[in-house]
Design a protein around this motif. Structure first.
Motif, mmCIF file in Angstrom:
data_model
loop_
_atom_site.group_PDB
_atom_site.id
_atom_site.type_symbol
_atom_site.label_atom_id
_atom_site.label_comp_id
_atom_site.label_asym_id
_atom_site.label_seq_id
_atom_site.Cartn_x
_atom_site.Cartn_y
_atom_site.Cartn_z
ATOM 1 N N ARG A 49 0.846 -1.202 0.000
ATOM 2 C CA ARG A 49 0.000 0.000 0.000
ATOM 3 C C ARG A 49 0.873 1.240 0.000
ATOM 4 N N PRO A 50 0.332 2.349 -0.486
ATOM 5 C CA PRO A 50 1.158 3.566 -0.527
ATOM 6 C C PRO A 50 1.372 4.210 0.851
ATOM 7 N N THR A 51 0.487 3.952 1.836
ATOM 8 C CA THR A 51 0.666 4.624 3.131
ATOM 9 C C THR A 51 0.988 3.606 4.223
ATOM 10 N N VAL A 52 1.772 4.056 5.208
ATOM 11 C CA VAL A 52 2.259 3.162 6.257
ATOM 12 C C VAL A 52 1.101 2.611 7.090
ATOM 13 N N ASP A 53 0.134 3.469 7.459
ATOM 14 C CA ASP A 53 -1.015 3.011 8.267
ATOM 15 C C ASP A 53 -1.744 1.855 7.593
ATOM 16 N N ARG A 54 -2.067 2.061 6.304
ATOM 17 C CA ARG A 54 -2.825 1.046 5.575
ATOM 18 C C ARG A 54 -1.994 -0.221 5.378
ATOM 19 N N ALA A 55 -0.704 -0.034 5.096
ATOM 20 C CA ALA A 55 0.158 -1.196 4.866
ATOM 21 C C ALA A 55 0.285 -2.022 6.147
ATOM 22 N N GLU A 94 4.461 5.483 -8.462
ATOM 23 C CA GLU A 94 3.591 4.881 -7.441
ATOM 24 C C GLU A 94 4.214 3.596 -6.898
ATOM 25 N N LEU A 95 4.776 2.791 -7.780
ATOM 26 C CA LEU A 95 5.405 1.550 -7.326
ATOM 27 C C LEU A 95 6.586 1.851 -6.404
ATOM 28 N N ARG A 96 7.326 2.914 -6.730
ATOM 29 C CA ARG A 96 8.459 3.278 -5.867
ATOM 30 C C ARG A 96 7.974 3.693 -4.488
ATOM 31 N N GLN A 97 6.853 4.445 -4.504
ATOM 32 C CA GLN A 97 6.264 4.884 -3.227
ATOM 33 C C GLN A 97 5.826 3.660 -2.398
ATOM 34 N N ILE A 98 5.219 2.692 -3.066
ATOM 35 C CA ILE A 98 4.773 1.473 -2.379
ATOM 36 C C ILE A 98 5.994 0.709 -1.844
ATOM 37 N N ALA A 99 7.050 0.643 -2.661
ATOM 38 C CA ALA A 99 8.255 -0.083 -2.233
ATOM 39 C C ALA A 99 8.890 0.612 -1.033
ATOM 40 N N ALA A 110 6.871 -0.230 1.914
ATOM 41 C CA ALA A 110 7.108 -1.633 2.280
ATOM 42 C C ALA A 110 8.406 -1.755 3.079
ATOM 43 N N GLU A 111 9.381 -0.957 2.719
ATOM 44 C CA GLU A 111 10.650 -1.009 3.450
ATOM 45 C C GLU A 111 10.439 -0.585 4.913
ATOM 46 N N VAL A 112 9.615 0.459 5.093
ATOM 47 C CA VAL A 112 9.334 0.943 6.463
ATOM 48 C C VAL A 112 8.577 -0.129 7.254
ATOM 49 N N THR A 113 7.620 -0.799 6.607
ATOM 50 C CA THR A 113 6.764 -1.740 7.345
ATOM 51 C C THR A 113 7.350 -3.160 7.396
ATOM 52 N N GLY A 114 8.423 -3.397 6.635
ATOM 53 C CA GLY A 114 9.040 -4.730 6.658
ATOM 54 C C GLY A 114 8.355 -5.741 5.740
ATOM 55 N N LEU A 115 7.577 -5.246 4.764
ATOM 56 C CA LEU A 115 6.941 -6.158 3.806
ATOM 57 C C LEU A 115 7.942 -6.476 2.699
ATOM 58 N N PRO A 116 8.207 -7.775 2.435
ATOM 59 C CA PRO A 116 9.158 -8.072 1.361
ATOM 60 C C PRO A 116 8.557 -7.744 -0.011
ATOM 61 N N TYR A 165 -14.666 4.853 -6.220
ATOM 62 C CA TYR A 165 -14.678 3.594 -6.986
ATOM 63 C C TYR A 165 -13.922 3.766 -8.305
ATOM 64 N N GLU A 166 -14.246 4.847 -9.011
ATOM 65 C CA GLU A 166 -13.692 5.038 -10.364
ATOM 66 C C GLU A 166 -12.177 5.270 -10.335
ATOM 67 N N ASN A 167 -11.666 5.725 -9.185
ATOM 68 C CA ASN A 167 -10.219 5.958 -9.035
ATOM 69 C C ASN A 167 -9.656 5.020 -7.981
ATOM 70 N N TYR A 168 -10.082 3.762 -8.043
ATOM 71 C CA TYR A 168 -9.778 2.818 -6.969
ATOM 72 C C TYR A 168 -8.281 2.665 -6.731
ATOM 73 N N TYR A 169 -7.516 2.559 -7.814
ATOM 74 C CA TYR A 169 -6.072 2.434 -7.652
ATOM 75 C C TYR A 169 -5.476 3.829 -7.614
ATOM 76 N N PRO A 170 -4.976 4.253 -6.447
ATOM 77 C CA PRO A 170 -4.485 5.626 -6.356
ATOM 78 C C PRO A 170 -3.222 5.818 -7.182
ATOM 79 N N MET A 171 -3.166 6.934 -7.882
ATOM 80 C CA MET A 171 -1.976 7.240 -8.675
ATOM 81 C C MET A 171 -1.411 8.564 -8.197
ATOM 82 N N PRO A 172 -0.099 8.671 -8.016
ATOM 83 C CA PRO A 172 0.459 9.946 -7.595
ATOM 84 C C PRO A 172 0.317 10.996 -8.705
#
Ligand code: FAD
Length: 409
Positions: free
Chosen positions: A57-63, A103-108, A111-117, A399-406
């Motif tokens: 996910r893009p945000t730490v809380d949600r991830a 966006e993928l970089r933001q997610i990565a 993920a680094e902060v939350t420890g998700l591989p 709904y129409e913008n379900y996948y958030p894009m920066p």
């Protein structure tokens, strides 16, 4: 099977969210809990879900929340004896443009902060992990999240309810709540065809009917049903149940293997919603496949897997997941009516998010929730400083913008 009764805690709704709420509350040591379901358990929105569980996910809380929820699905059978059929097949997210790569970089980074591989894949590695994707020329980046997966919604709901029953929760099906009595600013009782029953706490987990239930208690809450659908093809060579879940945010597309078939859905640009004021607590919400929309998903998918274009459709799934105007859960006690609690507005992740939402629900009932959980409170919509037209339009836009894009930089 139980019948409605007086109870300290009454949960309305036997889908993923109500079932999760029942289990988490009982596990937390709350007693005298009943769950009421108008139909059979898991016969409405939850039964239609694709079951995708994504932790990147893009945000730490949600991830962090989705990681904690996924751990629940992984451990559930060991801890309770009931399987949710969580399949850890991993997930691949494709970027087709610079904006999406950002966006993928933001997610990565999250993920680094939350420890998700997670790992960016070369084209060769993408083809190795996902051989069914024959055309990858348009892919600018691919992010691999090996601990993601999917589960079977029916197994999820049965597992929660099996474990909840073992902890003393009673479940009454074909027991529609038709009235809620509020006395001196507090929930006093509810009515069904079987009579009127006392309860101290009423938790509304009624999916797209949640706004209608809240209305029975005199409240207006913008919980907007928006049509969502996907199809499953006839068998396609090369596809199987352990292929990763696929997401292509740019074209709002998702897919996964469903045995030897392709399950494919998405979030179309012009969604279809229902005016929440037209939904009553006992309304039937019919949903039919929109072949034009499903055709768009098939076309988008066949750009990566051409075999999908020629495969017949074996089944379609559709329903009305509930969206909120700000795209956030509507969870926690309602200050205006003591004893009334919402667990709704899942924004199409009420299956994967069920454990997370139930964790938020528990936290909201402690009296000292975190600022984040506080921000999900239904109180943000009370008193009404919004119009039904705007709320519906905004919820549909979520709904129409379900996948958030920066925003492109
Ligand atoms: C096609 C499709 C694909 C989806 N894919 C995914 C996915 O991959 N991952 C994901 O996380 N989510 C997905 N979703 C969204 C997910 O299905 C919902 O977010 C989730 O099911 C919501 O669960 P719920 O328990 O709130 O609602 P529901 O499952 O609708 O449950 C609410 C229950 O309340 C009951 N009820 C209503 N009124 C009353 C009353 N008056 N008295 C008693 N009971 C009442 C209903 O009968 C119903 O069973 C998808 C949805 C659809 C339609």
């Amino acid at each position: 099977m139980s019948v409605p009764r007086d109870a300290a805690i009454t949960i309305v709704g036997g889908g993923a969210v109500g079932a999760a709420a029942a289990y988490f509350l009982a596990r937390d040591g709350r007693r005298d809990i009943q769950l009421l379901e108008a139909r059979g358990v898991c016969e409405a929105t939850s039964s239609q879900a694709a079951g995708l569980v994504g932790q990147a996910r893009p945000t730490v809380d949600r991830a962090r929340l989705t990681m904690a929820a996924t751990q629940v699905y992984r451990d559930f059978e060991r801890e309770t004896g009931y399987s949710m059929d969580y399949r850890e097949c991993g997930a691949v997210r494709l970027a087709l443009s610079g904006t999406s790569v950002a966006e993928l970089r933001q997610i990565a980074a999250t993920a680094e902060v939350t420890g998700l591989p997670v790992e960016f894949l070369s084209d060769a590695r993408l083809r190795e992990i996902y051989p069914a994707l024959e055309r990858t020329e348009s892919v600018k980046a691919a992010l691999w999240s090996p601990t993601d997966g999917y589960l079977q919604p029916n197994s999820l709901v049965s597992a929660y309810l099996g474990a909840a029953r073992d902890l003393g929760v009673t479940v009454a099906t074909h027991a529609a709540v038709t009235g809620i009595e509020v006395r001196d600013g507090a929930v006093a009782s509810f009515s069904t065809a079987a009579g009127t029953f006392r309860t101290e706490q009423l938790i509304i987990a009624a999916g797209p009917w949640s706004g209608a239930l809240a209305r029975l208690a005199g409240l207006e809450l913008p919980v907007v049903p928006v049509l969502h659908e996907y199809f499953v093809t006839e068998p396609v060579p090369g596809w199987h149940a352990d292929l990763p879940c696929l997401r292509v945010p740019e074209v709002q597309l998702y897919a996964r293997g469903e045995s030897d078939r392709v399950l494919c859905g998405g979030f179309e640009n012009a969604g279809t919603s229902i005016d929440p004021r037209a939904v009553t607590a006992t309304a039937a919400l019919a949903a039919r496949p929109d072949w034009e929309v499903l055709g768009q998903f098939a076309e988008a998918m066949s750009a990566f897997a051409p075999a999908v274009a020629g495969a017949g459709v074996a089944a379609t799934f559709q329903g009305w997941p509930a969206f909120s105007p700000d795209g956030r859960f509507v969870v926690g006690p309602v200050s205006a009516v003591r004893g009334l609690v919402m667990a709704a507005g899942c924004n199409a992740h009420g299956v994967s998010g069920s454990a997370g939402l139930a964790m938020h629900l528990l936290e909201s009932l402690t009296g000292d929730p975190s600022p984040y959980v506080r921000s999900l409170s239904p109180d943000r919509f009370i008193p009404r400083g919004w119009s039904w037209e705007d709320a519906r339009r905004e919820a549909q836009a979520v709904y129409e913008n379900y996948y958030p894009m920066p925003v492109p930089s």
